[in-house]
Structures are given as C-alpha cells and as structure tokens.
Design an enzyme around this catalytic site. Structure first.
Site, short mmCIF file in Angstrom:
data_model
loop_
_atom_site.label_atom_id
_atom_site.label_comp_id
_atom_site.label_asym_id
_atom_site.label_seq_id
_atom_site.Cartn_x
_atom_site.Cartn_y
_atom_site.Cartn_z
N THR A 128 48.05 35.44 4.88
CA THR A 128 46.93 34.40 5.47
C THR A 128 47.26 34.04 6.72
O THR A 128 46.35 33.61 7.65
CB THR A 128 47.03 33.24 4.30
OG1 THR A 128 47.12 33.79 3.02
CG2 THR A 128 45.99 32.12 4.71
N LYS A 177 38.25 21.52 -4.49
CA LYS A 177 39.65 20.44 -4.84
C LYS A 177 39.33 19.13 -4.37
O LYS A 177 38.92 18.97 -2.90
CB LYS A 177 40.79 21.18 -4.20
CG LYS A 177 42.14 20.37 -4.31
CD LYS A 177 43.19 21.15 -3.73
CE LYS A 177 44.38 20.31 -3.90
NZ LYS A 177 45.54 20.82 -3.09
N ALA A 228 45.74 26.85 -2.84
CA ALA A 228 45.20 25.23 -2.90
C ALA A 228 45.54 24.90 -1.62
O ALA A 228 46.37 25.03 -0.84
CB ALA A 228 46.08 24.45 -3.93
N ILE A 265 54.84 46.63 2.71
CA ILE A 265 55.46 45.56 2.08
C ILE A 265 54.60 44.38 1.35
O ILE A 265 55.09 43.63 0.54
CB ILE A 265 56.01 45.07 3.59
CG1 ILE A 265 57.08 45.69 4.26
CG2 ILE A 265 56.40 43.41 3.34
CD1 ILE A 265 57.41 45.51 5.55
N THR A 311 50.29 22.07 1.56
CA THR A 311 50.43 21.66 3.10
C THR A 311 50.63 23.08 3.97
O THR A 311 50.30 22.87 5.12
CB THR A 311 51.33 20.66 3.42
OG1 THR A 311 52.72 21.05 2.83
CG2 THR A 311 50.87 19.59 3.21
N VAL A 371 57.04 47.75 11.13
CA VAL A 371 57.85 47.51 12.21
C VAL A 371 59.32 47.79 11.92
O VAL A 371 59.87 46.96 11.10
CB VAL A 371 57.56 46.00 12.83
CG1 VAL A 371 58.69 45.72 13.89
CG2 VAL A 371 56.24 45.69 13.31
N LEU A 422 54.78 31.50 6.90
CA LEU A 422 55.99 31.24 6.14
C LEU A 422 57.33 31.71 7.27
O LEU A 422 58.45 31.23 6.97
CB LEU A 422 56.06 32.29 5.24
CG LEU A 422 55.09 31.80 4.21
CD1 LEU A 422 55.05 33.08 3.02
CD2 LEU A 422 55.56 30.58 3.41
#
Ligand SMILES: Cc1cc2nc3c(=O)[nH]c(=O)nc-3n(C[C@H](O)[C@H](O)[C@H](O)COP(=O)(O)OP(=O)(O)OC[C@H]3O[C@@H](n4cnc5c(N)ncnc54)[C@H](O)[C@@H]3O)c2cc1C
Length: 507
Positions: free
Chosen positions: A15, A79, A51, A43, A345, A186, A334
């Site tokens: 994402t 939502k 959400a 991977i 969030t 990579v 992440l």
C-alpha cells in the site's frame, strides 16, 4: 549531473509503495523526475490494512480518483466510525464516530452542553446528537449533500477496502502515468563513501538501480532506512503492549455494517472489517499473555462466517523509526514505524508523510535543517496518535484477565496524563492545529471509556434550561431526519459501487 538529481526510486510495492508511486506520478513527475518502483512478488506484502479514516477521501480526491470506480475496484464499503465492544467493561459498547457531536454554540463544542444536560440529571444519550453514530447503527449511508440546508456538521466517512486491490488500483494508475515497475528482490544497498547517502540498490539478478531520492516502502524490515542507514527504532511497547496479530478473512453472511468493530478480548482485541465480498478479521494480542495457538483458535471460534484461509501471523513492535527521513531516504508505511491498527491510522500516516514530503520536497540539495523539521513533525504526529491509542487500554474498568490488569498499570506518557487531567478537571481537550484526532474524538473515547468529568465549559450555562432543552430536541430531531432520509448502506453500494452482486443475506 542535473539529470542524476531527478530520479526517485521506491523500494516496495505494498500500500505504501503504490500510494507513493501514484502521488509522485501525479505531483512530482511534472517537475522532471523519473519514478521507478521495485517490488518482489516472492516476498509479497503484509496483506492487511483494510480500515481507513476520512482523510483517505481527500487523498483519493487529490489523485482525481473516481470514488465509485475506486469502490467497485477495491470491493469497498463505507466506514462511519468504530464500535468498541467490551473495552470499558464486559457487555459495554460505544462508538467512536467520525464527525462531531451536535452543533457548536457560543463558540464552544457541543459536548459541553451535553455534559451540562447530564450534570442536571438529563438522560439523553450522546449518540442522539451525532449523525455518524445514528446512521452507522441504522446501517444507513448517503454521501454528504452539498445543498443540504442544515446547521449540523456534515457526515464524515471513510472506507473499508481490500488492501491488495487498492494497491493494484493505484498501480494501474501510476503505471498509466509513467511509473516503471521492476520485479525483483533487493539484495544489496550501496552507500556513497563521501557522505553515506544511498547510491544504489542491487537485485538478485545483478541489476543495479541508482537514484537521488530513495523511498523505503519495504515494510517492517526497513531495508534502506534501517538495514542500510541504521536510523534506529524507538520501542513503545511499555505503552502499547500488543505485539502480534492473526488475520483471517471469512464469508460475509449479513448486511455490511458501515463501521469497523473492535472487540476487547482476553489478551488484546479483535477486529471485524466488512467488505463487499468478504469480512476481514484479526486478533491483535500480547504474546506475554497469550500463545499463538490459543489466539488462533479463539479467533476462529468468533467469526461471523466460514473462514476463507488459515490465520496469517504477524509480529510487530509498536514504535517509531527515529529518523523517518535520513540522508536521501524517506521511509513510508511499516518501514517508518508501527502503531497498532486500533484506530486505523497507518494508511493515513503514509498519506500524511507523503504530504509533508511534497511540501518540503528537496531540490538539488538535501537540507539537514529541513530533514530535522520533517522528522520533528512526524514524531509529534505519531506521539499524539500513540497517546490516543494508550487511552483505550488505560481507561478501562476491566481487570478480569492478567492482560487487562497489566493495562491498568501501564504508565501514562506525560502528554497523555496532561490531557487526561485537564479533561477531568475542566472537560476541555484543546487539540492543537494539525493534530489528527480532534476534540470530538478525544471526547468520544474519554467519555466512552468511562473517564468522567464533573465539569463543563462555563459558556455551556449561557442558555436557560428550557432553551437548552429546546435546542437538544431540535438537534437530535435534525440528526434523525437526516439519517431517515438515507438509503440502507447495502442499497447504496448495490446501486452505485458494487464490485459484484453482494454476497450474504440482505438485511
Ligand atoms: C495486523 C495489522 C493490521 C493492520 N490494519 C490496518 C488497518 O486496518 N488500517 C490501516 O490503515 N493500516 C493497517 N495496518 C497497517 C497497514 O497494513 C500498512 O500500513 C500498509 O499495508 C502499508 O504496508 P507497507 O506497504 O509499508 O508494507 P508491505 O505491505 O509489507 O509491503 C512491503 C513491500 O516491500 C517489498 N519488499 C520487501 N523487501 C524487499 C526486497 N528485499 N526487495 C524487493 N522488494 C521488497 C515487498 O515485496 C512489498 O511489496 C495493519 C497492519 C498490521 C500488521
């Protein structure tokens, strides 16, 4: 040399990677940058993150995405907020709605008037004054009508969507606008000797990619920002104890609720995210108090419909990358840190870091002061969200399991303690401009989780009793009228944005 300053390389195609690619293709490519993205099918992606919060609507609009086409392509639903079950105490539930309560009056938030109503012995529930809450529980939705003559704040909404389909949707768009995608893994990152900037990355097959600006979207591993540049990680698990999750989709068996459900469990909480074609579920838990096998069987025993896979395990440490921008690398998603999905969030943070980057986009020179400012801003945004999440764990009457007893003993970050004390003493929250969660959100969770205040703003005493009662009646009546005029959420989807006939029984 001039050309060599205009290459952006995104590593990772989850994402974060495709949100970055779509954004750059729209906003940066025109300034003469080439955009390349490397991802590895071998991977794969984390495969969760379904959400969102209302800012995603603005993100999609900024990319001129047609909302209904997007909803069809990603099997999205609406939502309107999150229902928190069993968080305050077993059997209790409340909604954190997007959107404010009532109508601001005398220059202050409506909730102060509602607190006065309670203090005078009134019993009208706060939900009656919030269109999002009433619409969500009624399973209704209509997009805000710009011609509606109403003093009520507009309905605020976000989406639930299939994360894989969203990345694919953005990929089509970005590739259509000239982003070049390269499949491969990579295996090496080369740094420049003179300043430690990233020079290039190398793939398994020997291909080498140089760039001027690297965007690390490689997920938890932080391939560039951590493994190559050692930006460091600040561990927040003393405040946010959950460190594992299991995610599993199941059949959709009933009407799609236009809200996410978060149910507090023995050692964490369970999410339920209804999509058009399936329902996403997951158990977020603390490994100190529950084994993976136990979490898996509890999760599987509490699904609405038949599971469609075996639960996927995920491990994480709540916290933040100390430098999200270091040298010529910016981490997104992440790779930049992780705050558990309790208030959905993370995708917003991708969007917000991207917006900051566009605003401070480096030209020919990467300015250390800009990097410092950028990192300070990201840090304060994350700390504010962290505090909001900690509030959910800390403000609970639950002490029925070792996990919840542990939560009650969690020390509060100083910033949360200040906010909590101020709310209890004055009912004021006073969020600063730029904070993600506004006063009405903090109020929804403080009040929902049983943090009581005997106070309210002195201006709430301005209307005489009868006048206040009249206004409360008008506002709740207007909310109900607005919601009654909305179609059922599933009918709205069927009519405007169904990716396929909706599965499951109609309501
Ligand atoms: C349990 C859980 C629930 C969540 N729920 C929500 C939610 O409801 N709402 C929300 O907003 N967020 C949620 N999130 C967060 C959300 O999933 C992420 O923010 C979002 O998916 C972005 O992930 P990403 O793109 O950073 O990483 P990933 O999806 O992991 O993508 C990493 C990419 O990097 C590539 N890559 C990695 N290493 C290499 C390499 N060596 N070579 C080439 N490519 C490589 C991978 O192939 C992949 O394409 C949740 C997260 C978790 C863990």
């Amino acid at each position: 040399m001039a050309d060599s300053r205009k290459r952006i390389l995104i590593v990772g195609g989850g994402t974060a990677g495709w949100m970055a690619a779509a954004t750059f293709s729209k906003w940066v490519a025109g300034a003469g940058y080439s955009i390349d993205l490397i991802e590895s099918d071998e991977i794969g992606t984390v495969g969760v993150g379904e959400a969102t919060i209302p800012q995603i609507v603005d993100f999609n609009r900024s990319l001129q995405i047609d909302e209904r086409e997007f909803m069809r392509a990603t099997q999205a639903t609406i939502k309107l907020g999150i229902v928190f079950e069993d968080w305050t105490r077993l059997g209790h539930s409340y909604m954190h709605p997007f959107g404010q309560y009532g109508v601001p009056m005398h220059g202050i938030h409506f909730y102060h008037f509602w607190l006065r109503h309670l203090a005078q012995g009134g019993t009208l529930p706060r939900d009656l004054f919030n269109s999002n809450t009433i619409a969500a529980y009624a399973g209704r939705f209509a997009p805000p009508n710009p011609h509606e003559q109403s003093p009520l704040p507009p309905l605020n909404y976000a989406y639930h969507f299939d994360a894989g389909l969203y990345a694919a949707f953005l990929r089509r768009m970005a590739e259509g606008l000239g982003v070049r995608r390269h499949e491969g893994k990579v295996v090496d990152v080369a740094l420049r000797g003179e300043d430690g900037f990233i020079q290039s990355v190398k793939l398994t097959d020997g291909r080498v990619f140089e760039a001027d600006l690297f965007i690390d979207c490689s997920g938890f591993r932080g391939l560039l920002i951590e493994q190559a540049l050692h930006a460091g990680y600040e561990d927040w698990s003393e405040w946010l104890p959950c460190d594992r999750a299991l995610a599993v989709p199941c059949d959709r068996v009933a009407a799609t609720t236009p809200y996410t459900r978060s149910s507090a469990r023995e050692a964490g909480w369970q999410w339920r995210i209804p999509l058009q074609h399936r329902t996403g579920n997951g158990y977020v838990y603390c490994s100190q108090f529950m084994s993976d096998d136990e979490a898996s069987s509890l999760l599987l025993s509490r699904l609405d419909g038949a599971p469609r896979a075996t639960p996927k395990p995920l491990r994480f440490i709540g916290g933040r990358r100390k430098e999200v921008w270091k040298k010529n690398c910016v981490a997104l998603g992440l790779a930049s840190g992780f705050l558990e999905p309790l208030e959905s969030t993370s995708i917003h943070l991708i969007q917000s870091v991207l917006a900051r980057l566009l605003f401070l986009f480096p030209g020919n020179h990467i300015d250390p002061a800009t990097i410092d400012k950028f990192n300070m801003q990201v840090r304060s945004e994350l700390e504010e969200i962290r505090d909001f999440l900690v509030l959910h764990y800390k403000a609970t009457e639950r002490n029925d399991t070792p996990f919840w007893r542990h939560c009650q003993a969690i020390p509060m970050p100083d910033t949360l303690k200040l906010r909590w004390d101020m709310y209890r003493q004055t009912a004021n929250i006073a969020t600063a401009p730029g904070e993600l969660f506004r006063d009405s959100s903090w109020f929804a969770v403080f009040n929902g989780q049983g943090v009581n205040t005997a106070a309210y703003h002195p201006f709430a005493d301005i209307p005489p009793d009868a006048e206040l009662a009249r206004r409360l009646e008008i506002i709740s009546g207007d909310v109900q009228k607005r919601v009654n005029a909305m179609p059922m959420h599933d009918d709205f989807i069927r009519q405007h944005c169904a990716g396929a006939p909706l599965a499951g029984k109609p309501m």
